[in-house]
Design an enzyme around this catalytic site. Structure first.
Site, PDB file in Angstrom:
ATOM      1  N   GLU A  44      10.186  -1.572 -21.653  1.00  0.00           N
ATOM      2  CA  GLU A  44       9.175  -1.885 -20.658  1.00  0.00           C
ATOM      3  C   GLU A  44       7.849  -1.976 -21.405  1.00  0.00           C
ATOM      4  O   GLU A  44       7.490  -1.043 -22.124  1.00  0.00           O
ATOM      5  CB  GLU A  44       9.120  -0.769 -19.611  1.00  0.00           C
ATOM      6  CG  GLU A  44       8.217  -1.130 -18.467  1.00  0.00           C
ATOM      7  CD  GLU A  44       8.055  -0.001 -17.443  1.00  0.00           C
ATOM      8  OE1 GLU A  44       8.806   0.992 -17.510  1.00  0.00           O
ATOM      9  OE2 GLU A  44       7.161  -0.134 -16.597  1.00  0.00           O
ATOM     10  N   ARG A 269      19.345  10.776 -25.644  1.00  0.00           N
ATOM     11  CA  ARG A 269      18.018  10.443 -26.180  1.00  0.00           C
ATOM     12  C   ARG A 269      17.797  11.173 -27.485  1.00  0.00           C
ATOM     13  O   ARG A 269      18.338  12.252 -27.699  1.00  0.00           O
ATOM     14  CB  ARG A 269      16.930  10.963 -25.233  1.00  0.00           C
ATOM     15  CG  ARG A 269      16.633  10.135 -24.068  1.00  0.00           C
ATOM     16  CD  ARG A 269      15.546  10.841 -23.260  1.00  0.00           C
ATOM     17  NE  ARG A 269      14.226  10.316 -23.570  1.00  0.00           N
ATOM     18  CZ  ARG A 269      13.771   9.171 -23.065  1.00  0.00           C
ATOM     19  NH1 ARG A 269      14.519   8.448 -22.260  1.00  0.00           N
ATOM     20  NH2 ARG A 269      12.564   8.744 -23.358  1.00  0.00           N
ATOM     21  N   LYS A 279       6.111   7.620 -23.687  1.00  0.00           N
ATOM     22  CA  LYS A 279       4.987   6.693 -23.788  1.00  0.00           C
ATOM     23  C   LYS A 279       3.792   7.204 -22.996  1.00  0.00           C
ATOM     24  O   LYS A 279       2.651   7.045 -23.420  1.00  0.00           O
ATOM     25  CB  LYS A 279       5.411   5.323 -23.274  1.00  0.00           C
ATOM     26  CG  LYS A 279       6.181   4.532 -24.307  1.00  0.00           C
ATOM     27  CD  LYS A 279       6.540   3.154 -23.794  1.00  0.00           C
ATOM     28  CE  LYS A 279       7.701   3.208 -22.837  1.00  0.00           C
ATOM     29  NZ  LYS A 279       8.275   1.888 -22.554  1.00  0.00           N
TER      30      LYS A 279
HETATM   31  P1  ATP Z   1       9.409   6.626 -22.399  1.00  0.00           P
HETATM   32  O1  ATP Z   1      10.106   7.753 -21.728  1.00  0.00           O
HETATM   33  O2  ATP Z   1       8.857   6.935 -23.718  1.00  0.00           O
HETATM   34  O3  ATP Z   1       8.418   5.925 -21.508  1.00  0.00           O
HETATM   35  P2  ATP Z   1      11.332   4.713 -21.699  1.00  0.00           P
HETATM   36  O4  ATP Z   1      12.744   5.102 -21.691  1.00  0.00           O
HETATM   37  O5  ATP Z   1      10.626   4.596 -20.404  1.00  0.00           O
HETATM   38  O6  ATP Z   1      10.554   5.610 -22.711  1.00  0.00           O
HETATM   39  P3  ATP Z   1      11.700   1.939 -22.165  1.00  0.00           P
HETATM   40  O7  ATP Z   1      10.720   0.965 -22.633  1.00  0.00           O
HETATM   41  O8  ATP Z   1      12.178   1.866 -20.772  1.00  0.00           O
HETATM   42  O9  ATP Z   1      11.099   3.358 -22.465  1.00  0.00           O
HETATM   43  O10 ATP Z   1      12.918   2.034 -23.162  1.00  0.00           O
HETATM   44  C1  ATP Z   1      13.554   0.978 -23.824  1.00  0.00           C
HETATM   45  C2  ATP Z   1      14.855   1.488 -24.343  1.00  0.00           C
HETATM   46  O11 ATP Z   1      14.638   2.532 -25.278  1.00  0.00           O
HETATM   47  C3  ATP Z   1      15.714   2.058 -23.241  1.00  0.00           C
HETATM   48  O12 ATP Z   1      17.022   1.574 -23.392  1.00  0.00           O
HETATM   49  C4  ATP Z   1      15.632   3.539 -23.454  1.00  0.00           C
HETATM   50  O13 ATP Z   1      16.798   4.169 -23.026  1.00  0.00           O
HETATM   51  C5  ATP Z   1      15.447   3.633 -24.963  1.00  0.00           C
HETATM   52  N1  ATP Z   1      14.779   4.882 -25.339  1.00  0.00           N
HETATM   53  C6  ATP Z   1      13.577   5.316 -24.939  1.00  0.00           C
HETATM   54  N2  ATP Z   1      13.307   6.533 -25.440  1.00  0.00           N
HETATM   55  C7  ATP Z   1      14.367   6.893 -26.193  1.00  0.00           C
HETATM   56  C8  ATP Z   1      14.715   8.042 -26.968  1.00  0.00           C
HETATM   57  N3  ATP Z   1      13.890   9.092 -27.069  1.00  0.00           N
HETATM   58  N4  ATP Z   1      15.914   8.043 -27.604  1.00  0.00           N
HETATM   59  C9  ATP Z   1      16.734   7.003 -27.518  1.00  0.00           C
HETATM   60  N5  ATP Z   1      16.480   5.897 -26.798  1.00  0.00           N
HETATM   61  C10 ATP Z   1      15.313   5.823 -26.136  1.00  0.00           C
HETATM   62 MG    MG Z   2      11.126   3.402 -18.835  1.00  0.00          MG
END
Ligand code: ATP
Ligand code: MG
Length: 568
Positions: A44, A269, A279
């Site tokens: 995102e 994760r 983020k």
């Molecule tokens: P954040 O919690 O930091 O905002 P998010 O999951 O909302 O992260 P996205 O942009 O939606 O961020 O994530 C893109 C991809 O990265 C998704 O498939 C998510 O599952 C993966 N991802 C995000 N954080 C992690 C992590 N700590 N470990 C492994 N994969 C991750």
């Molecule tokens: Mg997200």
């Protein structure tokens, strides 16, 4: 042909395979998806990528690569309010830096907004969705609890034609926000709360960075994500564990619409000690100016690690090294640094820089003399060649390499003691010059001209080899030393009345202006990793460094290997 190759490889590696690769092996064997492997990385665009995303990228792209498959980059831009093109650009740069390529497969969820709308209409026509006029609070209240069934919305039986008409009006911007929603009609007493008539669309009169002002309704994640995967022909939709509960909905929408059905697989994760990987929290650090931007070298962001001097290879090795698990765990920051050191040990140029100078005068070395001595650039890689390092009567050595009343175990310089200056000569300390207050100003030493290059013809040994720079040839540079950004191993721990911001390490950045380097380092190149011998790994800072005033980031400390350094 290709599938034969895959089979061969998979039998070879099968014993060490992670659970996702095992699932894919089975799918290939059974012919599911015709033996194809097609993954996607769906960020995102609401922030910069961090080490957790690096892990997901390595999983998505790495797995596809292993199976000669494909990976799409898809911006999951269904929420116009928090998203920005700045992030769209940075995300692409970061993935490229990591070494992955989506070729021509760059997509935006917003490209499919028309398609989503048609699918929503289809659900209504199938009697599987309705326009609801409950407020968000009411929807929540009607949903019930884990132990209590929900109750139906008064609009649940709204005639199909009416829902279609209302949805059209929602889309056209005829209604205020929060007046209507579109909801799936599933099961208000389902044990999984997500199935209790979840939202499909909400009204938002927001400007979108890709679609402008065209849309007044925006789809919810659970509706959009499975459709995006389906439209793109993804085979294995890999995501993190928090989506486990949503999988039932992922499957429901695709089944209800009777369209191509990828498989969602969840993995744990990546969490790391002494930092945060969210983020939202990282953005707060930036907005509150606790750090110097998203690419501050203390940040666990990909651009922060890059600015600090971490290499893409090291980050990939780390992500691969921690493996794929089905259970959450936290990995030590030290493990990431270990991989950085491993890679830099192989791939960095060795140079000499003194971070806390102590002047040494070689009293028997002629005042107007200088010599350029040959030094090896990287003992791990002969191809990096050699360079010449100037030697003269006045040198800087490291303050901590001298001790006046040295204990038995201290092998470096002290009065009357002989040591080796790397690539140069043996020197012996004869006098310690102090000011009136007793502070050491400089050392007087003698050198043995017979030991040029660092070896004594008579075979006598010294116990220490030290780095040094020639005062008149040295350049003063700034060095930025980083310590962990948080003092707590888990800054997210919930302590009474505290937030992660209460655990910021006040000493996470130390700036040292009084560092002196040999000529070759004075003209250090950007994007090249250097080892200051015995001190650590350093990398020019892309923001503050200039040719007039080099500024180095300490990428990572060296393991204490000084005693082992041999002169060669
Ligand atoms: P954040 O919690 O930091 O905002 P998010 O999951 O909302 O992260 P996205 O942009 O939606 O961020 O994530 C893109 C991809 O990265 C998704 O498939 C998510 O599952 C993966 N991802 C995000 N954080 C992690 C992590 N700590 N470990 C492994 N994969 C991750
Ligand atoms: Mg997200």
């Amino acid at each position: 042909m290709i599938s034969n190759n895959i089979d061969l490889e998979s039998t070879k590696k099968s014993e060490t395979k992670d659970f996702i690769r095992q699932i894919i092996d089975k799918d290939i064997e059974s012919g599911k998806y015709g033996g194809r492997v097609h993954t996607r990385f769906p960020p995102e665009p609401n922030g910069y990528l961090h080490i957790g995303h690096a892990k997901a990228i390595v999983v998505d792209f790495g797995i596809a690569e292993d199976y000669h498959g494909l990976t799409n980059l898809r911006f999951d831009d269904t929420n116009p309010v928090t998203e920005d093109v700045e992030y769209v650009d940075s995300i692409q740069a970061d993935i490229k830096w990591l070494g992955y390529d989506w070729e021509d497969r760059l997509y935006y969820a917003s490209q499919y907004f028309d398609k989503f709308y048609e699918y929503a209409q289809e659900l209504i026509k199938k009697g599987l969705a309705y326009v609801c006029s409950l407020s968000l609070d009411q929807i929540k209240e009607y949903r019930g609890t884990v132990t209590e069934a929900g109750k139906p919305s008064p609009d649940r039986e709204r005639p199909i034609a009416e829902s279609l008409e209302l949805l059209e009006k929602m889309k056209n911007g005829d209604f205020a926000e929060a007046t209507y929603t579109l909801r799936a009609k599933i099961d208000m007493s389902h044990s999984n709360m997500k199935m209790r008539d979840p939202l499909i669309y909400r009204i938002k009169h927001a400007h979108h960075h890709q679609t402008g002002d065209k849309w007044h309704i925006y789809p919810m994640y659970d509706f959009a994500h499975c459709l995006e995967d389906s439209i793109e022909g993804i085979t294995h939709s890999l995501c993190t564990l928090e989506f486990q509960n949503n999988r039932i909905l992922y499957d429901w929408f695709l089944d209800a619409l009777e369209i191509y059905h990828p498989q969602q697989i969840e993995f744990a994760r990546l969490n790391i000690t002494h930092t945060v990987t969210s983020k939202r929290k990282l953005k707060q650090l930036v907005d509150d100016k606790i750090v110097d931007g998203w690419d501050d070298p203390r940040m666990p962001t990909i651009c922060g690690m890059r600015r600090r001097g971490y290499t893409p290879q090291a980050v990939r090795n780390f992500c691969e090294g921690v493996g794929l698990a089905k259970r959450e765990s936290t990995v030590e920051m030290a493990l990431l640094e270990y991989h950085v050191r491993q890679d830099l040990n192989k791939n960095s140029l060795r140079m000499m820089g003194v971070v806390n100078p102590l002047k040494v005068v070689i009293t028997n070395y002629p005042e107007d003399q200088e010599e350029w001595l040959e030094a090896v650039n990287n003992p791990e890689n002969p191809e990096d060649g050699t360079r010449l390092v100037p030697f003269s009567r006045e040198l800087y050595i490291e303050q901590e390499d001298f001790m006046e009343d040295a204990p038995k175990k201290f092998f470096r310089l002290s009065q009357g003691r002989e040591v080796r200056l790397r690539y140069a000569y043996f020197i012996t300390c004869t006098d310690v010059i102090k000011d009136q207050a007793g502070k050491i100003l400089e050392l007087h030493c003698t050198y043995d001209p017979e030991t040029k290059g660092g070896n004594a013809p008579d075979g006598r040994k010294v116990k220490a080899t030290m780095h040094w720079v020639s005062v008149k040839h040295a350049t003063q540079v700034e060095v930025r030393m980083y310590n962990s950004l948080f003092v707590e191993e888990n800054p997210d721990k919930k302590e009474e009345g505290k937030t992660f911001l209460d655990y910021i390490n006040p000493d996470s950045l130390e700036i040292n202006q009084n560092c002196w380097v040999e000529p070759e380092l004075a003209k250090a190149k950007a994007e090249v990793n250097y080892q200051f011998e015995r001190i650590g790994y350093f990398f020019l800072d892309s923001k503050y460094s200039s040719p007039e005033k080099p500024v180095f980031n300490r990428t990572v400390t060296l393991k204490d290997t000084w005693a082992k350094i041999k002169n060669n």
